[in-house]
Design an enzyme around this catalytic site. Structure first.
Site, PDB file in Angstrom:
ATOM      1  N   PHE A 197       1.099   5.123   0.798  1.00  0.00           N
ATOM      2  CA  PHE A 197       0.506   6.179   1.615  1.00  0.00           C
ATOM      3  C   PHE A 197       1.106   7.513   1.192  1.00  0.00           C
ATOM      4  O   PHE A 197       2.262   7.577   0.768  1.00  0.00           O
ATOM      5  CB  PHE A 197       0.787   5.951   3.105  1.00  0.00           C
ATOM      6  CG  PHE A 197       0.230   4.656   3.641  1.00  0.00           C
ATOM      7  CD1 PHE A 197      -0.967   4.635   4.340  1.00  0.00           C
ATOM      8  CD2 PHE A 197       0.902   3.456   3.452  1.00  0.00           C
ATOM      9  CE1 PHE A 197      -1.486   3.459   4.839  1.00  0.00           C
ATOM     10  CE2 PHE A 197       0.394   2.264   3.942  1.00  0.00           C
ATOM     11  CZ  PHE A 197      -0.805   2.262   4.642  1.00  0.00           C
ATOM     12  N   THR A 224       0.847  -1.189   0.000  1.00  0.00           N
ATOM     13  CA  THR A 224       0.000   0.000   0.000  1.00  0.00           C
ATOM     14  C   THR A 224       0.880   1.235   0.000  1.00  0.00           C
ATOM     15  O   THR A 224       1.855   1.320   0.750  1.00  0.00           O
ATOM     16  CB  THR A 224      -0.932   0.037   1.220  1.00  0.00           C
ATOM     17  OG1 THR A 224      -1.863  -1.053   1.139  1.00  0.00           O
ATOM     18  CG2 THR A 224      -1.723   1.336   1.272  1.00  0.00           C
TER      19      THR A 224
END
Length: 680
Positions: A274, A272
């Protein structure tokens, strides 16, 4: 136990010695960073780092240590050193806390990303959890925190659309990124068979990333929570072994849960990305590798996207991501989100964006920021501002050129067409904007909208917020009026335009109207001009009562320079020594503006004259001299109007005006602007 005490004490002593050595190393790293900054040297020295790693692995073999593990340890140490130098860390620090907002609670993946990203900051870090993406953005906007950290995309589930929409809407800058390897675990209060599980809690993104596993569980229900750690906390509080959470191993430790299954993701390699957001852009540091994110919409012309991408290639700019999202309030139109290598502080990207602007109706740089990985994978982090002089160019979207460059014919010869509400094109044909000076009631605006629609008008006007010379005059119905205007426009099938008076109102008004008007009194309200330049909505910019044509063009440049090129100029009369009329309508300005700018130009004879019976001749004159449209005040009962009744046309007068304009248009070989881009 007693037989290990001596050895364990020895290990504790060695660990303390390692910590002391790391602290000493950190001080030396800080001194080197100061010298590099003074000498203008790049922070990273990949050749030296590789030489150092090679020597360390050779030494490790001599000492009987694993070269692989020693390399991994030192890559982390070297990565932290880069962070420390980039953030200007000088240990120990006694500066005020840096406040960081993140999604969720302690133990969430975003909490881990925020901790990691700001772990080497020059000041102590205070992390605050919020329950939604919007709250994180608003905490930064409102000054509750200095930075915010939110996820933006995942290698399995793809982009997080809500975050992209918030980036487009809010005036914040991306100042950094962090990439985490995500391992979703199934957590429970105690061991439980899969067949006994009845409820699974987690964040929607995590549930999507683990969808393949859950397809085989037919006797349990799936419930979404605001973040993975909140789901873990809920399971811990319930104490029910039939309830499980999908979260990280950190969350299991935080809330005293057991990991009953690992590797839950649809794919083993799950990452992921960010982003860190702030109110100000990241300062540029020449020693780091940068990425730039932007959002833009295209002109509705064949090949616009291809031309933009070709320009990036011609300027040797490498694109790393491109995707589209629906454009708010504009059905079947799209915004494009683009990531490229490099910073807007570099001439290559600056020039490419300057050239791309010609093919876009809206272009906003979301931020230029250090990439998470540089060279052979070492992590970097952006500088945290702690005061002092700023020597770097930090304003990402602005590419400084000569005055009124982007609105000038020199920059773009072809006329700009501004589409309003996905239905009316200003600059193609002759556009009629009509309606009352102010929205006075639901009944009044609905009745007026219905009539002007039947008479042939294209856009409904009406003031919800009214700037008046006297504090005792009617100031408008504000939000209530905005709601009435939106409802009336929707019912009549007309796009709407209304005035916005201050930056804090921009997003509210943009949510209720198809076009924002910057009035004559605010033509040089530069914070307001910048604010409307940040949004993806057309702007009607009125000429100030004492403003020159140059000043009007520079005001438009403020808007366009911030990324929004959907600007329509409006001549509404200027103050002169003449007192027969409210103002003096400067129709020569239309001719001059049409020669000097590619932006559409309309005329407001109502405010210029202040007398209803003179409006028709001047509206016809505006058409004859080449204006792209007129704005006319119309009221169902001018004698009872709460403002500007003397200059408002009755329904009958407006109908007669439309007939005369239609006849004149035919004589001039013009056609009125049409809805859905077609002639009426």
């Amino acid at each position: 136990m007693g037989s290990y005490v001596k050895e364990r004490n020895a290990l504790d002593s060695i660990d303390h010695e390692i910590l002391n050595l790391l602290a000493r190393r950190s001080k030396v790293v800080g001194k080197i960073g100061t010298k590099k900054e003074k000498d203008g040297r790049p922070i990273k020295d990949c050749e030296r780092e590789q030489t150092q790693l090679t020597a360390l692995t050779a030494e490790a073999e001599k000492l009987g240590l694993s070269p692989y593990h020693v390399t991994r340890i030192y890559r982390e140490i070297l990565g932290y050193s880069v962070k420390q130098q980039e953030t200007g860390v000088r240990l120990p620090s006694k500066k005020a806390k840096t406040r960081v907002a993140y999604l969720g609670i302690e133990g969430s993946n975003t909490h881990s990303a925020a901790s990691r990203h700001y772990g080497a900051a020059a000041s102590p870090i205070h992390l605050s959890g919020y329950v939604s993406f919007r709250e994180v953005f608003e905490a930064v906007i409102n000054g509750e925190t200095d930075y915010g950290v939110v996820p933006i995309e995942n290698t399995i589930a793809g982009s997080i659309n809500e975050v992209y929409d918030l980036l487009s809407r809010y005036n914040l800058s991306i100042v950094g990124e962090e990439i985490l390897s995500i391992e979703h675990c199934m957590l429970a209060v105690e061991e439980v068979a899969l067949s006994d599980i009845r409820v699974v809690y987690s964040h929607p993104q995590a549930l999507t990333q683990c969808a393949d596993f859950f397809s085989g569980l037919t006797r349990c229900r799936i419930e979404a929570r605001s973040d993975t750690a909140t789901a873990a906390k809920l399971v811990s509080e319930k104490g029910d072994k039939t309830c499980v959470a999908i979260a990280s191993e950190d969350a299991a430790a935080e809330y005293n849960l057991k990991v009953i299954r690992r590797h839950m993701s649809n794919q083993r390699r799950n990452y992921t990305r960010f982003i860190a957001i702030a109110r100000e852009p990241a300062p540029y540091n020449g020693g780091l590798d940068y990425k730039t994110s932007m959002v833009f919409s295209l002109l509705h012309k064949t090949g616009s996207l291809e031309k933009c991408l070709r320009l990036l290639s011609e300027h040797n700019i490498n694109m790393t991501k491109l995707e589209s999202r629906p454009r708010p309030h504009m059905p079947w139109e799209y915004l494009f989100y683009l990531d490229v290598e490099g910073s807007v502080s570099g001439n290559g990207l600056k020039n490419a964006l300057d050239a791309m602007w010609k093919h876009t109706s809206y272009l906003k740089v979301l931020g230029s920021y250090p990439v998470t990985r540089s060279g052979k994978g070492e992590r970097v982090v952006p500088r945290i501002e702690t005061g002092g002089d700023k020597t770097s160019d930090t304003t990402c979207p602005v590419i400084e050129k000569k005055p009124s460059k982007r609105v000038s014919r020199e920059h773009r010869e072809e006329n700009t067409i501004v589409r309003v509400g996905g239905a009316v094109d200003i600059g193609r044909g002759f556009t009629i904007i009509a309606g009352p000076c102010a929205v006075e009631s639901r009944e009044q605006i609905h009745e007026t909208a219905s009539y002007i629609r039947q008479a042939g008008a294209h856009i409904l006007r009406g003031g919800a917020y009214k700037p008046r010379s006297s504090p005792y005059s009617f100031q408008g119905l504000k939000e209530e009026g905005l709601t009435y205007l939106r409802e009336a426009g929707e019912e009549a099938g007309l796009p709407t335009v209304t005035e916005v008076m201050e930056p804090s109102q921009v997003h509210l008004v943009a949510g209720g109207a198809d076009m924002l008007q910057v009035g004559a009194r605010n033509m040089q309200n530069f914070p307001l001009l910048s604010a409307v330049g940040e949004i993806d909505k057309p702007v009607l910019l009125k000429r100030g009562m004492m403003a020159s044509i140059d000043e009007l063009l520079l005001a438009a440049e403020y808007i366009v320079a911030r990324g929004n090129r959907q600007v329509v100029l409006c001549e509404r009369g200027i103050r002169t020594f003449e007192t027969s009329t409210r103002n003096t309508l400067d129709l020569s300005a239309v001719v001059v503006l049409k020669e000097r700018t590619h932006l559409p130009v309309i005329v407001d004879p109502s405010h210029a004259l202040g007398v209803a019976r003179w409006i028709t001749p001047l509206a016809k004159a505006a058409m004859a001299c080449g204006a792209d449209g007129v704005m006319i005040e119309v009221h169902n009962a001018p004698e009872k109007a709460l403002c500007d009744g003397k200059q408002s046309l009755t329904y009958v007068q407006f109908g007669e005006l439309m007939q005369e304009l239609t006849a004149l248009a035919k004589g001039l070989g013009l056609e009125p602007a049409g809805r859905e881009g077609k002639p009426v």
